[in-house]
Motif scaffolding. Structure first.
Motif, short mmCIF file in Angstrom:
data_model
loop_
_atom_site.label_atom_id
_atom_site.label_comp_id
_atom_site.label_asym_id
_atom_site.label_seq_id
_atom_site.Cartn_x
_atom_site.Cartn_y
_atom_site.Cartn_z
N TRP B 31 -58.12 -41.70 42.16
CA TRP B 31 -58.03 -40.27 41.87
C TRP B 31 -57.29 -39.52 43.00
O TRP B 31 -56.45 -38.63 42.52
CB TRP B 31 -59.68 -39.62 42.13
CG TRP B 31 -60.31 -39.87 40.76
CD1 TRP B 31 -61.46 -40.67 40.57
CD2 TRP B 31 -60.22 -39.29 39.60
NE1 TRP B 31 -61.95 -40.53 39.41
CE2 TRP B 31 -61.06 -39.69 38.52
CE3 TRP B 31 -59.03 -38.48 39.05
CZ2 TRP B 31 -61.20 -39.49 37.22
CZ3 TRP B 31 -59.18 -38.07 37.87
CH2 TRP B 31 -60.16 -38.59 36.84
N ARG B 33 -54.65 -40.76 44.21
CA ARG B 33 -53.43 -41.02 44.01
C ARG B 33 -52.95 -40.01 42.92
O ARG B 33 -51.73 -39.34 42.67
CB ARG B 33 -53.20 -42.39 43.54
CG ARG B 33 -51.74 -42.82 43.56
CD ARG B 33 -51.72 -44.33 43.45
NE ARG B 33 -52.31 -44.77 42.07
CZ ARG B 33 -52.78 -45.88 41.59
NH1 ARG B 33 -52.73 -46.87 42.52
NH2 ARG B 33 -53.20 -46.18 40.56
N ILE B 34 -54.09 -39.95 41.74
CA ILE B 34 -53.56 -39.06 40.52
C ILE B 34 -53.23 -37.81 41.18
O ILE B 34 -52.34 -36.92 40.55
CB ILE B 34 -54.87 -39.20 39.61
CG1 ILE B 34 -54.64 -40.52 38.87
CG2 ILE B 34 -54.56 -38.26 38.29
CD1 ILE B 34 -55.84 -40.92 38.25
N GLU B 35 -54.06 -37.23 41.70
CA GLU B 35 -54.12 -35.96 42.29
C GLU B 35 -52.63 -35.68 43.06
O GLU B 35 -51.98 -34.60 42.84
CB GLU B 35 -55.39 -35.45 43.27
CG GLU B 35 -54.94 -34.18 43.59
CD GLU B 35 -56.38 -33.62 44.56
OE1 GLU B 35 -57.41 -34.37 44.24
OE2 GLU B 35 -56.11 -32.95 45.42
#
Lengths: 207, 423
Positions: B31, B33-35
């Motif tokens: 998460w 990393r996605i953010e």
């Protein structure tokens, strides 16, 4: 003694908070954008997962949804809740993804909820879910979106219609057509037939 | 038919039958990393002045309250291609070689196979399991290395319009040279093949010449923050930056650069004298050995977070100074009395995949026979490598074997996906 409570309904408070957050996001306030992402990202992921199944592009798709959200926020007028509006962005991104390329199918294995005690039943259920998504991959994106949002994501037809920006009647028709397509496939696929036997038919009462 | 009052009841019926697909959770690291990637994309696609209500309302149907559809950013450069072409022609007429300031943002994500990308006169080799975003900004071309490794050959550029490579908290400034940047947690390592680069990190500077690596793993201190913590912190709060400013080989240094080189410098190690990865300091025989690299990109599932969060899971986990050039590093050889660990053998095999795939496959196959945690990584890597080489039957066999032996292994999802794609 009963404590006096605020007269403002919770939904209005939430709407007011949403409006403030939206305004900050429109002003490109990174902190607000992070806040919105953290608040909604799990829900967006769940919706995408139910529409698309396990997918290798999931990380990118989640980002795409929020890029679309942040780009489109100036057009948000608060006529629906922010969450529903974000669901609509999610649906756009999912449809766009389905139209662009054939998604890489990933078997539904560990991610299929299964509390079945019978190992044989467990295997059958996992296989049924895998077959379901395999058939969904062959389906028209709009039909797929309608049936996954309604049947798997458990949303009323009216809400699905709102997300898909279609009439309730059209949405019901899509769900019906998708179901008929799956039933046809189930005639030659016992695992899928077992899965569909648990799905009640859509009626007017679920709006 | 019984229905739930607030919901349709269809999913409830499915749940009662225990066959609703359960949403596969994503780990915290993933998460984060996605953010982080999202924020980087926002920086490049939606800068502060970007929100344009007029444009948005023009695109949205009147009164629809609908979001502006199809925001995939890769399509709009196509729509503006004609405009850019005209701008490029005008620039050419004026002998301006710099690309349009408003050029596009492109994203390249590799899975099991590497990718070669050409951007103008620059060429990039994106390693497997890597992700990059290239965007044209007002004063620079910016390449963001989201994960993995990229080798660049950047043609000489005007110094006021550099080519920037951002890898986490590390920024590499390129004027024209050939080098490799590899992501290490929130930092990066740099290997220079041609030219000279100037490295700045937290005020310290070092000159790195052709054939040298930065930082020098033999002298480099271990990071104060363990990679796991550093990665999660770095996702939200960028820390200090490294600036690498290459110069043409043999070129005189500018005054600023000479002054900078007089400042305290971090150690730099010549590539030729670099201790081998299989040597004792790199091997961690007593530490648990989770998968060393994320195979197959994308969706790895619940175990993914554990894999990525572990220091040893990062390719360069043994030390911050290791930036091997895949083609120049040989297979592990015993350098001391202790035999090379499975981890070091695996890493060495990963490095020679491109230059000597047959040998890499032999190492993987040998490791796969073992029973330690590296065996499963090696088995998957062998399958992936064979798939890359076009040996589909053998790849499918190896992947089947992987799934049979490690049905819940950290690469199980990728193995299934890869096996599926081979059919």
């Amino acid at each position: 003694m009963v404590q006096e409570r605020s007269e403002v309904p919770l939904s209005l408070v939430r709407a007011r908070e949403d409006r403030t957050l939206v305004e900050r996001c429109i002003a490109a306030d990174r902190a607000a954008q992070r806040e919105l992402f953290r608040r909604e990202s799990r829900r967006v992921h769940a919706t995408l997962f139910r529409i698309l199944g396990s997918n290798l592009s999931m990380d990118d798709l989640i980002q795409d949804v929020f890029i679309e959200v942040f780009k489109s926020l100036p057009s948000f007028r608060g006529e629906s809740s922010l969450s529903t509006w974000i669901d609509r962005c999610t649906a756009h991104v999912a449809i766009s993804f389905l139209r662009k390329k054939r998604p890489r199918l990933v078997e539904m294995g560990a991610e299929t909820q299964s509390n079945a005690t019978n190992p044989e039943e467990q295997v059958l259920l996992k296989e049924a879910a895998r077959r379901l998504y395999a058939e969904l991959d062959r389906m028209d994106p709009k039909l797929r979106l309608a049936i996954t949002l309604h049947v798997i994501d458990d949303r009323p037809v009216a809400e699905v219609a709102q997300i898909m920006e279609a009439s309730v009647v059209a949405t019901k028709t899509r769900v019906w057509r998708a179901r008929r397509h799956l039933e046809k496939c189930a005639q030659r696929d016992p695992a899928l037939a077992a899965f569909l036997s648990h799905v009640p038919a859509t009626s007017g009462g679920d709006q | 038919m019984i229905r739930q009052p607030e919901r349709t009841g269809q999913a409830s019926a499915l749940r009662a039958a225990r066959c609703t697909p359960e949403v596969e959770p994503l780990g915290d690291v993933r998460w984060a990393r996605i953010e982080q990637s999202l924020m980087q994309r926002l920086d490049s696609e939606l800068p502060a002045a970007e929100p344009t209500p007029a444009r948005a309302s023009a695109r949205a149907p009147a009164g629809s309250n609908a979001p502006v559809s199809n925001a995939r950013p890769r399509t709009w450069p196509v729509a503006l291609a004609a405009t850019f072409a005209a701008a490029a022609a005008a620039a050419f007429a004026l002998h301006l070689t710099r690309p349009s300031v408003h050029a596009s943002t492109s994203r390249v994500v590799t899975e099991a196979s590497p990718s070669h990308v050409t951007i103008a006169e620059n060429s990039l080799d994106v390693s497997p399991e890597s992700g990059i975003v290239v965007s044209e900004e007002e004063h620079a071309t910016v390449l963001t290395l989201e994960r993995g490794e990229v080798s660049l050959h950047v043609a000489p550029r005007e110094k006021d319009r550099p080519f920037l490579v951002e890898a986490g908290d590390v920024q590499v400034r390129v004027v024209g040279t050939e080098f490799t940047v590899r992501r290490v947690g929130v930092g990066a390592t740099v290997t220079v093949r041609h030219g000279v680069v100037q490295v700045r990190e937290h005020g310290e500077l070092a000159l790195v010449r052709a054939g040298e690596r930065w930082p020098d793993e033999t002298k480099e201190m271990a990071p104060a923050v363990p990679p796991r913590a550093a990665e999660s912190v770095g996702a939200a709060q960028p820390q200090g930056a490294v600036l690498v400013e290459p110069q043409a080989q043999g070129a005189a240094l500018s005054q600023e650069q000479v002054a900078a080189s007089a400042q305290p410098q971090r150690p730099v190690a010549p590539v030729g004298r670099q201790p081998h990865r299989a040597s004792a300091p790199l091997a961690q025989p007593h530490s648990p050995a989770p998968p060393p690299r994320k195979q197959g990109g994308g969706n790895v599932g619940p175990s993914d977070s554990a894999v990525e969060a572990s220091p040893a899971a990062l390719p360069e986990a043994p030390g911050p100074g290791v930036a091997p050039e895949p083609t120049s590093v040989s297979a592990p050889a015993p350098v001391s009395a202790a035999p090379p660990s499975a981890q070091s053998q695996y890493e060495a095999a990963a490095q020679i995949e491109r230059s000597d795939p047959a040998r890499a496959l032999r190492i993987y196959t040998q490791l796969a026979r073992g029973s330690d945690p590296w065996a499963q990584n090696a088995l998957y890597a062998a399958g992936r490598l064979q798939a890359d080489r076009g040996a589909r039957t053998d790849a499918a066999r190896l992947l089947e074997e992987y799934l049979r032996r490690f049905p819940r292994g950290s690469n199980a999802q990728d193995a299934r996906a890869l096996r599926e794609s081979l059919r």
